[in-house]
Scaffold this active site. Structure first.
Site, PDB file in Angstrom:
ATOM      1  N   ASN A 112      -2.568  19.184  -1.497  1.00 17.46           N
ATOM      2  CA  ASN A 112      -3.555  18.094  -0.264  1.00 17.46           C
ATOM      3  C   ASN A 112      -3.063  18.477   1.079  1.00 17.46           C
ATOM      4  O   ASN A 112      -4.121  18.454   2.008  1.00 17.46           O
ATOM      5  CB  ASN A 112      -3.724  17.107  -1.058  1.00 17.46           C
ATOM      6  CG  ASN A 112      -4.976  15.826  -0.352  1.00 17.46           C
ATOM      7  OD1 ASN A 112      -3.820  15.069   0.882  1.00 17.46           O
ATOM      8  ND2 ASN A 112      -5.939  16.420  -0.190  1.00 17.46           N
ATOM      9  N   THR A 132      -4.213  13.798   5.730  1.00 20.68           N
ATOM     10  CA  THR A 132      -3.040  13.267   6.501  1.00 20.68           C
ATOM     11  C   THR A 132      -2.579  14.417   6.673  1.00 20.68           C
ATOM     12  O   THR A 132      -2.078  14.846   8.149  1.00 20.68           O
ATOM     13  CB  THR A 132      -2.539  13.289   5.087  1.00 20.68           C
ATOM     14  OG1 THR A 132      -2.414  12.247   4.333  1.00 20.68           O
ATOM     15  CG2 THR A 132      -0.330  13.322   5.323  1.00 20.68           C
ATOM     16  N   LYS A 185       5.842   3.701   8.588  1.00 21.22           N
ATOM     17  CA  LYS A 185       4.378   3.445   8.251  1.00 21.22           C
ATOM     18  C   LYS A 185       3.450   2.603   8.543  1.00 21.22           C
ATOM     19  O   LYS A 185       2.460   3.186   9.816  1.00 21.22           O
ATOM     20  CB  LYS A 185       4.259   4.948   6.950  1.00 21.22           C
ATOM     21  CG  LYS A 185       3.154   5.817   7.616  1.00 21.22           C
ATOM     22  CD  LYS A 185       3.546   6.771   5.931  1.00 21.22           C
ATOM     23  CE  LYS A 185       4.224   6.978   5.844  1.00 21.22           C
ATOM     24  NZ  LYS A 185       4.512   8.553   4.675  1.00 21.22           N
ATOM     25  N   LYS A 190       1.020  -1.689   0.237  1.00 22.14           N
ATOM     26  CA  LYS A 190      -0.005   0.071  -0.300  1.00 22.14           C
ATOM     27  C   LYS A 190       1.215   1.161   0.135  1.00 22.14           C
ATOM     28  O   LYS A 190       1.874   1.070   0.801  1.00 22.14           O
ATOM     29  CB  LYS A 190      -0.508  -0.123   1.462  1.00 22.14           C
ATOM     30  CG  LYS A 190      -1.340   1.027   1.219  1.00 22.14           C
ATOM     31  CD  LYS A 190      -3.101   0.996   1.779  1.00 22.14           C
ATOM     32  CE  LYS A 190      -4.310   1.969   0.903  1.00 22.14           C
ATOM     33  NZ  LYS A 190      -4.015   2.604  -0.466  1.00 22.14           N
ATOM     34  N   LYS A 234       5.400   1.886  -3.414  1.00 25.67           N
ATOM     35  CA  LYS A 234       5.038   3.266  -3.660  1.00 25.67           C
ATOM     36  C   LYS A 234       5.058   2.865  -5.046  1.00 25.67           C
ATOM     37  O   LYS A 234       6.327   2.145  -5.613  1.00 25.67           O
ATOM     38  CB  LYS A 234       6.483   3.923  -2.964  1.00 25.67           C
ATOM     39  CG  LYS A 234       5.832   5.576  -3.068  1.00 25.67           C
ATOM     40  CD  LYS A 234       5.004   5.795  -2.456  1.00 25.67           C
ATOM     41  CE  LYS A 234       4.763   7.550  -2.817  1.00 25.67           C
ATOM     42  NZ  LYS A 234       4.061   8.292  -1.410  1.00 25.67           N
ATOM     43  N   SER A 255      -6.898   5.423   4.088  1.00 15.77           N
ATOM     44  CA  SER A 255      -6.962   4.649   2.794  1.00 15.77           C
ATOM     45  C   SER A 255      -6.913   3.279   3.156  1.00 15.77           C
ATOM     46  O   SER A 255      -7.965   2.810   3.199  1.00 15.77           O
ATOM     47  CB  SER A 255      -5.390   4.789   2.264  1.00 15.77           C
ATOM     48  OG  SER A 255      -5.918   6.053   1.677  1.00 15.77           O
ATOM     49  N   GLN A 281       7.553   3.151   3.603  1.00 18.46           N
ATOM     50  CA  GLN A 281       5.857   3.302   4.108  1.00 18.46           C
ATOM     51  C   GLN A 281       5.693   1.680   5.019  1.00 18.46           C
ATOM     52  O   GLN A 281       4.403   1.964   5.328  1.00 18.46           O
ATOM     53  CB  GLN A 281       5.370   2.631   2.571  1.00 18.46           C
ATOM     54  CG  GLN A 281       3.959   2.971   2.728  1.00 18.46           C
ATOM     55  CD  GLN A 281       3.427   4.329   1.923  1.00 18.46           C
ATOM     56  OE1 GLN A 281       3.693   5.527   1.592  1.00 18.46           O
ATOM     57  NE2 GLN A 281       2.659   5.098   3.431  1.00 18.46           N
ATOM     58  N   GLY A 299      -2.764   7.949  -4.078  1.00 20.70           N
ATOM     59  CA  GLY A 299      -2.782   9.323  -4.125  1.00 20.70           C
ATOM     60  C   GLY A 299      -1.198  10.384  -4.182  1.00 20.70           C
ATOM     61  O   GLY A 299      -0.805   9.142  -2.358  1.00 20.70           O
ATOM     62  N   ASP A 300      -0.317  10.463  -3.985  1.00 18.16           N
ATOM     63  CA  ASP A 300       1.050  11.058  -3.705  1.00 18.16           C
ATOM     64  C   ASP A 300       1.026  12.770  -4.349  1.00 18.16           C
ATOM     65  O   ASP A 300      -0.162  13.242  -4.981  1.00 18.16           O
ATOM     66  CB  ASP A 300       2.063  10.431  -3.370  1.00 18.16           C
ATOM     67  CG  ASP A 300       2.976  10.993  -3.170  1.00 18.16           C
ATOM     68  OD1 ASP A 300       3.030  10.800  -1.115  1.00 18.16           O
ATOM     69  OD2 ASP A 300       4.358  11.172  -3.286  1.00 18.16           O
TER      70      ASP A 300
HETATM   71  P1  NDP Z   1       0.698  18.384  -3.714  1.00 15.82           P
HETATM   72  O1  NDP Z   1       0.476  17.263  -4.988  1.00 15.82           O
HETATM   73  O2  NDP Z   1      -1.029  18.019  -3.627  1.00 15.82           O
HETATM   74  O3  NDP Z   1       1.033  19.067  -3.117  1.00 15.82           O
HETATM   75  C1  NDP Z   1       2.245  19.198  -2.714  1.00 15.82           C
HETATM   76  C2  NDP Z   1       3.025  20.331  -2.760  1.00 15.82           C
HETATM   77  O4  NDP Z   1       4.462  20.507  -2.414  1.00 15.82           O
HETATM   78  C3  NDP Z   1       2.133  22.024  -3.597  1.00 15.82           C
HETATM   79  O5  NDP Z   1       2.312  22.698  -2.929  1.00 15.82           O
HETATM   80  C4  NDP Z   1       3.848  21.795  -4.604  1.00 15.82           C
HETATM   81  O6  NDP Z   1       3.915  23.142  -4.819  1.00 15.82           O
HETATM   82  C5  NDP Z   1       4.815  21.696  -3.475  1.00 15.82           C
HETATM   83  N1  NDP Z   1       6.030  20.671  -4.408  1.00 15.82           N
HETATM   84  C6  NDP Z   1       5.989  19.629  -4.761  1.00 15.82           C
HETATM   85  N2  NDP Z   1       7.214  19.141  -5.042  1.00 15.82           N
HETATM   86  C7  NDP Z   1       8.363  20.607  -4.592  1.00 15.82           C
HETATM   87  C8  NDP Z   1       9.483  21.304  -4.738  1.00 15.82           C
HETATM   88  N3  NDP Z   1      10.354  19.661  -5.240  1.00 15.82           N
HETATM   89  N4  NDP Z   1       9.677  22.074  -3.893  1.00 15.82           N
HETATM   90  C9  NDP Z   1       9.419  22.886  -3.012  1.00 15.82           C
HETATM   91  N5  NDP Z   1       7.728  22.756  -3.603  1.00 15.82           N
HETATM   92  C10 NDP Z   1       6.937  21.091  -3.761  1.00 15.82           C
HETATM   93  O7  NDP Z   1       0.634  16.568  -3.089  1.00 15.82           O
HETATM   94  P2  NDP Z   1       0.158  16.396  -1.478  1.00 15.82           P
HETATM   95  O8  NDP Z   1       0.114  17.449  -0.273  1.00 15.82           O
HETATM   96  O9  NDP Z   1      -0.225  15.308  -1.712  1.00 15.82           O
HETATM   97  O10 NDP Z   1       2.318  15.692  -0.738  1.00 15.82           O
HETATM   98  C11 NDP Z   1       2.659  16.851  -0.101  1.00 15.82           C
HETATM   99  C12 NDP Z   1       3.752  15.398   0.669  1.00 15.82           C
HETATM  100  O11 NDP Z   1       3.245  14.544   1.304  1.00 15.82           O
HETATM  101  C13 NDP Z   1       4.962  15.174   0.032  1.00 15.82           C
HETATM  102  O12 NDP Z   1       6.047  14.551   0.511  1.00 15.82           O
HETATM  103  C14 NDP Z   1       3.955  13.416  -0.380  1.00 15.82           C
HETATM  104  O13 NDP Z   1       4.879  12.106  -0.207  1.00 15.82           O
HETATM  105  C15 NDP Z   1       3.240  13.578   1.453  1.00 15.82           C
HETATM  106  N6  NDP Z   1       2.374  12.694   1.445  1.00 15.82           N
HETATM  107  C16 NDP Z   1       1.159  12.744   1.717  1.00 15.82           C
HETATM  108  C17 NDP Z   1      -0.077  11.895   1.543  1.00 15.82           C
HETATM  109  C18 NDP Z   1      -1.015  12.420   1.184  1.00 15.82           C
HETATM  110  O14 NDP Z   1      -2.212  11.671   1.686  1.00 15.82           O
HETATM  111  N7  NDP Z   1      -1.838  13.236  -0.136  1.00 15.82           N
HETATM  112  C19 NDP Z   1       0.212  10.934   2.624  1.00 15.82           C
HETATM  113  C20 NDP Z   1       1.053  11.067   3.439  1.00 15.82           C
HETATM  114  C21 NDP Z   1       2.337  11.992   2.742  1.00 15.82           C
HETATM  115  P3  NDP Z   1       3.882  22.730  -6.718  1.00 15.82           P
HETATM  116  O15 NDP Z   1       2.328  23.161  -6.801  1.00 15.82           O
HETATM  117  O16 NDP Z   1       4.593  24.259  -6.818  1.00 15.82           O
HETATM  118  O17 NDP Z   1       3.991  21.977  -7.172  1.00 15.82           O
END
Ligand code: NDP
Length: 449
Positions: free
Chosen positions: A243, A211, A116, A92, A128, A380, A113, A167-168
């Site tokens: 997100n 999250t 976690k 997962k 992943k 999830s 993961q 998602g991610d």
């Molecule tokens: P989103 O795609 O919804 O948002 C990502 C955010 O981070 C955006 O604001 C994006 O900016 C910014 N970002 C992405 N890459 C970079 C970078 N290289 N440098 C600076 N800013 C960056 O993703 P999520 O919110 O889902 O995920 C964010 C983090 O949380 C990740 O590490 C993910 O693995 C982790 N996570 C997510 C979960 C989930 O349920 N969604 C669960 C557990 C962990 P821009 O719009 O400019 O790309």
């Protein structure tokens, strides 16, 4: 290097095999470091070759993703799915769509993961996936064609009882919908093969929020138990505006904090009156625009180019919710100098090892990603349960379960750290608590001869 000869041997082998995978090496090193006292106290771990097996994915699938853009031009991206460990349940983990995706990034995420997912106490193994496809600037039809092509290959390797992606970064409700549609078309099955689905076709209430909400539940419990404090009256800085960041903002505000800065990969905004989340949601969720738009809509707000600068904004609580290694040692020192009392990782591995050491040495409460952002995958797993039952819980029911899970994760990590003489070190505690259950299951299941 480690004191244990066994750990040195395991790490040397990973280094030799994965020399070009810096993020994966970083994640493995951190886990092995925490497990040193556990390995010493439990000879069964070495006798059963648990660590050698744990650091090698059970299966890795790399594949071609061809798709056609709106002008009829053919593009080829690379797809990945790493099925890391299935000792305690089906693989997962999310699907990341971002140009920075490569084997190292997917492997580090899949490795983290495992622990976690174990910490959630739910029956899910670690995996992943993703692609180096960049969704930015693509039309809706281009996104759909890419997702369909990605799933055309991926569907051969996943299943509701085998591997359940989610998602991610870059994969939200829209992408999950297109992928689910393609899976169903090809397999003629309506099953819970993906999570993060829309509510009309098997999604769970509160999954979108999980999250970010879970992160704040964890940090609130950490503040309460380790400092007799809370979010109330605190200034909060949150990186990212995706997100995780959006729903962390919502819950931190509900708990009495004031969020004054957010960012995207181009820059960050500061609003000392407290960020107006409705404006951020309109820009990022509805218009899929850039965060700098905020200053055109909210009086008194500032925009600064460059995302790393967000850590110079003075705050009590920092919640990195964008991406890996976004807080380096220098940023960590600035946060400490500015009086930060707690850091909660919403993103995966957002702090470099030097940054983590800086926080720990300064006595800052530090909630590591593995534990603090586990609310997403936990919910999830609750979506999987609802799909199996062909039943839906209410928002309040899911949210209450999520809160309970996050509080338990905090206490399990805290107690595991204390048991092995590292009181207060939640990095070690989360690794140990996550590891123990997986190691037990691996030993019980034996090795095929
Ligand atoms: P989103 O795609 O919804 O948002 C990502 C955010 O981070 C955006 O604001 C994006 O900016 C910014 N970002 C992405 N890459 C970079 C970078 N290289 N440098 C600076 N800013 C960056 O993703 P999520 O919110 O889902 O995920 C964010 C983090 O949380 C990740 O590490 C993910 O693995 C982790 N996570 C997510 C979960 C989930 O349920 N969604 C669960 C557990 C962990 P821009 O719009 O400019 O790309």
């Amino acid at each position: 290097m480690f004191k244990s000869e066994y750990l040195n041997r395991v790490y040397a082998q990973v280094e030799a095999r994965s020399a070009n995978e810096p993020e994966f090496l970083q994640a493995v090193y951190e886990v092995l470091e925490s497990l040193e006292p556990v390995v010493e106290a439990n000879p069964k771990i070495e006798a059963n070759g648990i660590l050698e097996r744990l650091v090698e994915p059970e299966r890795q699938i790399f594949f071609r993703v061809p798709w056609v853009d709106d002008n009829g031009k053919v593009h080829v991206n690379r797809g990945f799915r790493v099925q890391f460990n299935s000792a305690i349940g089906p693989y997962k983990g999310g699907i990341r769509l971002h140009p920075s995706v490569n084997a190292s990034v997917i492997k580090f995420l899949g490795f983290e993961q495992i622990f976690k997912n174990s910490l959630t106490s739910l029956p899910i193994g670690g995996g992943k996936g993703g692609s180096d496809f960049d969704p930015k600037g693509k039309s809706d039809l281009e996104i759909m064609r890419f997702c369909q092509s990605f799933m055309t290959e991926l569907c051969k390797h996943i299943g509701a009882d085998t591997d359940v992606p989610a998602g991610d970064i870059g994969t939200g409700a829209r992408e999950i919908g297109y992928m689910y549609g393609q899976y169903k078309r090809l397999r003629n099955e309506f099953t819970g093969v993906l999570t993060g689905k829309g509510l009309s076709y098997g999604g769970s209430l509160a999954r979108t929020e999980a999250t970010g909400y879970g992160l704040c539940y964890f940090v609130e419990e950490m503040l309460k138990c380790m400092k007799n404090d809370s979010f109330k009256g605190k200034t909060v800085v949150i990186s990212g505006s995706g997100n995780v960041a959006i729903y962390a903002n919502q819950k931190a505000t509900e708990l009495g904090g004031k969020v004054v800065a957010m960012s995207d990969s181009n820059g960050y905004i500061v609003d000392n009156n407290g960020i107006d989340l409705a404006v951020v949601k309109q820009i990022k969720e509805v218009e899929r625009g850039r965060i700098k738009e905020y200053v055109n809509r909210v009086k008194g707000a500032e925009y600064h180019e460059g995302c790393a600068g967000i850590w110079t904004v003075k705050c009590d609580i920092a919640l990195p919710c964008a991406t890996q290694n976004e807080i380096n040692e220098e940023s960590a020192k600035t946060l400490v100098k500015n009086g930060v009392i707690a850091v909660g990782e919403g993103a995966n591995m957002p702090s470099t090892p030097e940054a983590v050491a800086t926080f720990q040495n300064a006595g800052v409460l530090f909630a590591p990603a593995k534990a603090a952002n586990a609310g997403g995958v936990a919910t999830s797993a609750l979506e999987m349960s609802q799909n199996s039952m062909r039943y839906s819980w209410t928002f309040e029911e899911v949210d209450a379960k999520l809160k309970n899970i996050m509080i338990n994760i905090f206490h399990n990590a805290y107690n595991a750290a204390e048991k092995y003489g590292q009181k207060g070190n939640l990095v070690a505690g989360a690794n140990i608590a996550g590891f123990e259950k997986v190691a037990d299951a691996m030993i019980a299941q034996g090795i095929a001869y």
